[in-house]
Write a protein that holds these residues in place. Structure first.
Motif, PDB file in Angstrom:
ATOM      1  N   THR A   1       0.807  -1.224   0.000  1.00 17.53           N
ATOM      2  CA  THR A   1       0.000   0.000   0.000  1.00 17.53           C
ATOM      3  C   THR A   1       0.838   1.271   0.000  1.00 17.53           C
ATOM      4  OG1 THR A   1      -0.022   0.018   2.400  1.00 17.53           O
ATOM      5  CG2 THR A   1      -1.843  -1.106   1.319  1.00 17.53           C
TER       6      THR A   1
ATOM      7  N   PRO B   1      -4.088   3.907   1.907  1.00 17.18           N
ATOM      8  CA  PRO B   1      -4.500   5.227   1.435  1.00 17.18           C
ATOM      9  C   PRO B   1      -4.651   6.220   2.583  1.00 17.18           C
ATOM     10  CG  PRO B   1      -6.345   3.695   1.441  1.00 17.18           C
ATOM     11  CD  PRO B   1      -5.145   2.913   1.856  1.00 17.18           C
ATOM     12  N   ASP B   2      -4.234   7.417   2.301  1.00 22.12           N
ATOM     13  CA  ASP B   2      -4.276   8.501   3.286  1.00 22.12           C
ATOM     14  C   ASP B   2      -3.641   8.075   4.615  1.00 22.12           C
ATOM     15  OD1 ASP B   2      -4.766  11.000   4.267  1.00 22.12           O
ATOM     16  OD2 ASP B   2      -6.819  10.550   4.890  1.00 22.12           O
TER      17      ASP B   2
ATOM     18  N   THR C   1      -5.366   5.621  -4.540  1.00 19.82           N
ATOM     19  CA  THR C   1      -4.959   5.354  -3.153  1.00 19.82           C
ATOM     20  C   THR C   1      -3.686   6.094  -2.790  1.00 19.82           C
ATOM     21  OG1 THR C   1      -3.571   3.481  -3.732  1.00 19.82           O
ATOM     22  CG2 THR C   1      -5.900   3.029  -3.346  1.00 19.82           C
TER      23      THR C   1
ATOM     24  N   ALA D   1      -0.730   4.951  -3.342  1.00 19.68           N
ATOM     25  CA  ALA D   1       0.291   3.980  -2.940  1.00 19.68           C
ATOM     26  C   ALA D   1       1.625   4.264  -3.612  1.00 19.68           C
ATOM     27  CB  ALA D   1      -0.176   2.562  -3.268  1.00 19.68           C
TER      28      ALA D   1
ATOM     29  N   GLN E   1       2.357   7.273  -4.912  1.00 19.60           N
ATOM     30  CA  GLN E   1       2.566   8.724  -4.864  1.00 19.60           C
ATOM     31  C   GLN E   1       2.883   9.285  -6.243  1.00 19.60           C
ATOM     32  OE1 GLN E   1       5.184  10.076  -1.742  1.00 19.60           O
ATOM     33  NE2 GLN E   1       4.117   8.866  -0.228  1.00 19.60           N
TER      34      GLN E   1
ATOM     35  N   ASP F   1      -1.425  12.675  -0.104  1.00 23.26           N
ATOM     36  CA  ASP F   1      -2.431  12.465   0.955  1.00 23.26           C
ATOM     37  C   ASP F   1      -3.681  13.299   0.673  1.00 23.26           C
ATOM     38  OD1 ASP F   1      -0.692  10.784   2.207  1.00 23.26           O
ATOM     39  OD2 ASP F   1      -0.115  12.181   3.804  1.00 23.26           O
TER      40      ASP F   1
ATOM     41  N   SER G   1      -5.687  11.766  -2.133  1.00 23.62           N
ATOM     42  CA  SER G   1      -6.396  10.563  -1.679  1.00 23.62           C
ATOM     43  C   SER G   1      -7.618  10.931  -0.844  1.00 23.62           C
ATOM     44  CB  SER G   1      -5.467   9.681  -0.842  1.00 23.62           C
ATOM     45  OG  SER G   1      -4.452   9.163  -1.646  1.00 23.62           O
ATOM     46  N   GLN G   2      -7.463  11.958  -0.002  1.00 21.30           N
ATOM     47  CA  GLN G   2      -8.610  12.383   0.822  1.00 21.30           C
ATOM     48  C   GLN G   2      -9.758  12.860  -0.058  1.00 21.30           C
ATOM     49  OE1 GLN G   2      -6.682  15.302   3.289  1.00 21.30           O
ATOM     50  NE2 GLN G   2      -5.431  13.735   4.272  1.00 21.30           N
TER      51      GLN G   2
ATOM     52  N   LEU H   1     -11.011   9.557  -2.214  1.00 23.98           N
ATOM     53  CA  LEU H   1     -11.570   8.412  -1.474  1.00 23.98           C
ATOM     54  C   LEU H   1     -12.574   8.812  -0.409  1.00 23.98           C
ATOM     55  CD1 LEU H   1      -8.255   6.408  -0.974  1.00 23.98           C
ATOM     56  CD2 LEU H   1     -10.003   6.013  -2.686  1.00 23.98           C
ATOM     57  N   LYS H   2     -12.424  10.029   0.123  1.00 24.50           N
ATOM     58  CA  LYS H   2     -13.313  10.437   1.210  1.00 24.50           C
ATOM     59  C   LYS H   2     -14.180  11.638   0.851  1.00 24.50           C
ATOM     60  CE  LYS H   2     -10.078   8.933   4.815  1.00 24.50           C
ATOM     61  NZ  LYS H   2      -9.153   9.405   5.868  1.00 24.50           N
TER      62      LYS H   2
END
Lengths: 318, 442
Positions: free
Chosen positions: A264, A268-269, B204, B206, B208, B409, B412-413, B416-417
């Motif tokens: 991973t 993620p994050d 994700t 992963a 970068q 990061d 991804s936020q 994914l979120k």
């Protein structure tokens, strides 16, 4: 201390009585020899001591010094506890520590419980082709860590992975194993459990085979059932082995790096970022060796405290 | 003389050995001062896969023209090469090759953190080539001592490769696409008509791989840092870039390429309609997917904002000499030989796909010739033209790796979120400032 027989020989003196000591040394028939009963053990342990000094003690001390400095190349300067203070206020360090702790709390009991069950099965005389089963259980631990990570990244692939294909046979929707923070953690736990369960099972098996059969026979005579025998004989007898595996697994999990790094990348994050991965990033990606060394010492301290607590809580009581 | 050691002597020897080893280790402070200016002997070169092949193609001629120098080009692999160089620099240059192939994402960091780890090439005559390379590359090779520490080899102007057949089936005219608003609308049409998503992205984080986000910023002349090294990760241009990515994702136009080889597989299966990549991909696509001959075309990348610019240099790579090399002159001669003559650099381009940074190389007819893989399109020409346009240098700084992490990061936020791009980037910029001590640009 015993001396070589030659050292008891009388010293000769010069007529003038000057330079006696020098003369004595030169003319003493036998000097202290390298190979004496006292020196041989030192000689034997010297390679190990030298190896320890060069490859362990020096890096440990150098790392401590580096953790107290900042800068680059030749330009390092002393900052005292600055890196440690920075560590306390670094949210990513705490995230990494939390992730590592979570994996530790979930994975270690799961893996060791599974390993104990496997060991009990392999120890049973009713199992047919026992050597083959033992080999099968142990084989995953022979796989390279990076290879295991790569293999599971294929197995857990959302669109083309084997696991999702198997789930689809049962009508279960595809799981985003590596793309969701929750499932990515599950994925990491899966890989570690697959990799190390057999290793621990073999240790338990050795422990089980060391338990005297008379204890079980006596318990049977007294009317104890299988569960009672397991609780009252197997577990107490395995206590030192259990302690060993718990401590080793705890240390191993706290140093977890390869599998999540390959699987991973900590994402993620940051859901699977571990302390050692963060340490690696700081050292080898950000070239921040001072901070990376401080992280290493913080981790060593955590490992030491946890190991000590485990030994105190689970160790033999006098 | 006795052949038996006394205990005292043994102890003395042991102490001396340990002290010697300790001093050897302590004495390496990253200065690379152990190097020398030898101009003959065997030199080693570290590169990876296709560029290594390109360099090897130059070696026979170099050895013939430079008797006394032997060259060993080693394919260290990418990303393994970065760890190897980092470890070598951190241990005072021990074990490093004489010539190092370094990307723009690492070179400023190495110059910043290991000031003497990379040799000063100005001393050996590099400055005369200052204007020979594409605009914007020379500042990257300059260290704190104002000297040049590398020569540019590769420059990568941005392009957008697209599947002509998918566009045609969906009735999308590529000439009608000026910015990413147009492209998002076109992407939905293509998805509806063909079931193919517009592009792939590692959601994700992963790997970068933030190239796409960076490209969208670079099209607006912004990056993680400005030219003064201040943080611009939460700038309006950065927020615009991440917002475009969020819109693409919300419209279902992004295929997740997390996992090793996923993007390559999706491209091979024809499941991506575009490939936002730099010039090196011209030969990569042609050699990797020969069965797709005639299906691909290339266009200028859509602007990030309506009416905005449509060209950017996204990255570059360099050849440097390690400070600890004992044959620095020989190593420099190889670099100069390989990178400053159009014929040789173009031979490497042909064998390794590395788009040359040397301006004189573009006079070669191949840069304006039709390419059969792209349906006879003169695919290299727009890339060359974009280099002579207003393509600015990007200041990667020594903290690029940290910035990349926080940007990844944030992406991804958002993906994914469902986080708000502005909030995610604000948090990322604050973390970057806290970790690096850099200020945020106002």
């Amino acid at each position: 201390m015993s001396l070589a027989p030659s050292e008891h020989a009388p010293a000769t003196t010069t007529p003038a009585g000057r330079g006696t000591t020098k003369q004595t040394r030169r003319t003493r028939p036998c000097r202290r020899r390298l190979l004496t009963r006292t020196s041989v053990p030192y000689l034997l342990i010297m390679p190990a001591v030298l190896g320890f000094a060069i490859f362990k003690a020096y890096p440990i001390v150098a790392s401590l010094w580096i953790s107290l400095t900042t800068g680059n190349g030749a330009g390092r300067h002393f900052t005292g506890l600055g890196n440690y203070q920075r560590l306390l206020s670094d949210p990513l360090f705490w995230t990494a520590l939390k992730n590592t702790a979570l994996i530790l709390v979930v994975q270690v009991p799961l893996m060791l419980g599974l390993a104990l069950l496997v060991a009990l099965g392999l120890n049973s005389t009713k199992v047919w082709l026992r050597p083959l089963w033992r080999l099968g259980v142990f084989v995953p631990s022979l796989t390279g860590l990076v290879a295991a990570g790569v293999m599971f990244s294929v197995i857990l692939n959302r669109d083309a992975g084997l696991l999702n294909w198997v789930l689809s046979l049962f009508g279960i929707d595809r799981v985003n194993w590596l793309g969701s923070p929750f499932w990515a953690r599950v994925g990491v736990v899966l890989v570690i459990t697959w990799h190390y369960t057999g290793y621990n099972a073999v240790i338990y098996l050795a422990g089980l085979q060391g338990i005297p059969q008379e204890l079980y026979e006596a318990a049977k005579v007294d009317g104890a059932g299988p569960v009672r025998r397991f609780v009252s004989i197997t577990l107490p007898q395995l206590r030192p082995i259990l302690l060993l595996t718990v401590v080793l697994s705890t240390i191993g999990t706290l140093q977890l790096f390869d599998e999540p790094y390959v699987l991973t990348g900590g994402g993620p994050d940051n859901a699977t970022l571990t302390v050692t991965m963060y340490l690696y990033n700081n050292g080898f990606k950000y070239f921040d060796f001072g901070y990376a060394s401080a992280l290493a010492y913080a981790l060593a301290l955590i490992v030491a405290v946890l190991g000590f607590l485990q030994v105190r809580l689970m160790g033999e009581r006098k | 003389m006795s052949h038996q050691l006394s205990r005292r002597r043994l102890l003395q020897l042991a102490t001396a050995s340990v002290a010697g080893l300790g001093l050897a280790a302590c004495g390496d402070n990253g200065s690379g001062s152990a190097g020398g200016d030898g101009d003959s002997g065997k030199i080693t070169v570290w590169s990876w896969t296709t560029p290594a092949e390109g360099l090897r193609s130059v070696v026979p001629a170099f050895e013939r023209d430079n008797p006394g120098i032997e060259v060993d080009v080693q394919d260290v692999g990418n990303p393994a090469i970065w760890d190897k160089i980092t470890v070598g620099l951190a241990s005072g240059g021990k074990g490093l090759a004489d010539v190092l192939h370094i990307g723009v994402d690492y070179l400023p960091g190495y110059l910043d953190k290991f000031p003497d780890g990379i040799a000063d090439l100005s001393r050996l005559g590099a400055d005369k080539y200052k204007d020979a390379f594409a605009k914007g590359l020379w500042p990257t090779v300059i260290g704190e001592n104002k000297a040049a520490h590398a020569l540019p080899w590769e420059v990568n102007p941005l392009g957008l490769f697209y599947r002509h057949d998918h566009f045609e089936k969906a009735g999308v005219d590529p000439d009608g696409i000026g910015d990413w608003n147009d492209m998002i609308a076109a992407g939905s049409k293509i998805l509806n008509a063909t079931g193919v998503r517009l592009l792939g992205l590692d959601k994700t984080g992963a790997t970068q791989d933030m190239d796409f986000f960076q490209n969208l910023m670079q099209l607006q002349d912004v990056f993680y840092f400005d030219q003064d090294g201040k943080i611009t990760l939460a700038s309006p241009a950065a927020i615009k870039a991440l917002t475009i990515i969020k819109r693409l994702n919300d419209a279902g136009l992004i295929a997740d390429t997390a996992g090793q080889g996923t993007e390559k597989r999706l491209l091979g299966q024809g499941k991506l309609a575009t490939y936002a990549e730099a010039a090196w991909a011209v030969e990569y696509l042609a050699s990797t997917f020969p069965e797709q001959k005639g299906k691909w075309r290339s266009m200028q990348p859509p602007a990030a904002v309506p009416g905005g610019k449509r060209n950017a240099i996204v990255n570059s790579t360099y050849l440097a000499v390690s400070g600890s090399s004992t044959r620095r002159k020989a190593a420099w001669r190889f670099i100069e030989y390989a990178l400053t003559k159009p014929a040789r650099i173009n031979r490497m381009f042909a064998s390794g796909g590395v788009f040359p940074a040397l301006k004189a190389a573009y006079d070669d007819p191949k840069f304006s010739s039709p390419h059969p893989f792209y349906g006879g399109q003169k695919v290299l020409k727009p890339f060359v033209e974009s280099l002579s346009a207003d393509a600015r240098a990007t200041n990667f700084t020594g903290d690029y790796a940290r910035a990349l992490k926080f940007a990844s990061d944030a992406q991804s936020q958002v993906l994914l979120k469902g986080a708000d791009p502005a909030d995610a980037l604000k948090k990322a910029a604050e973390q970057l400032a806290q970790q690096t001590g850099r200020q945020q640009a106002v």
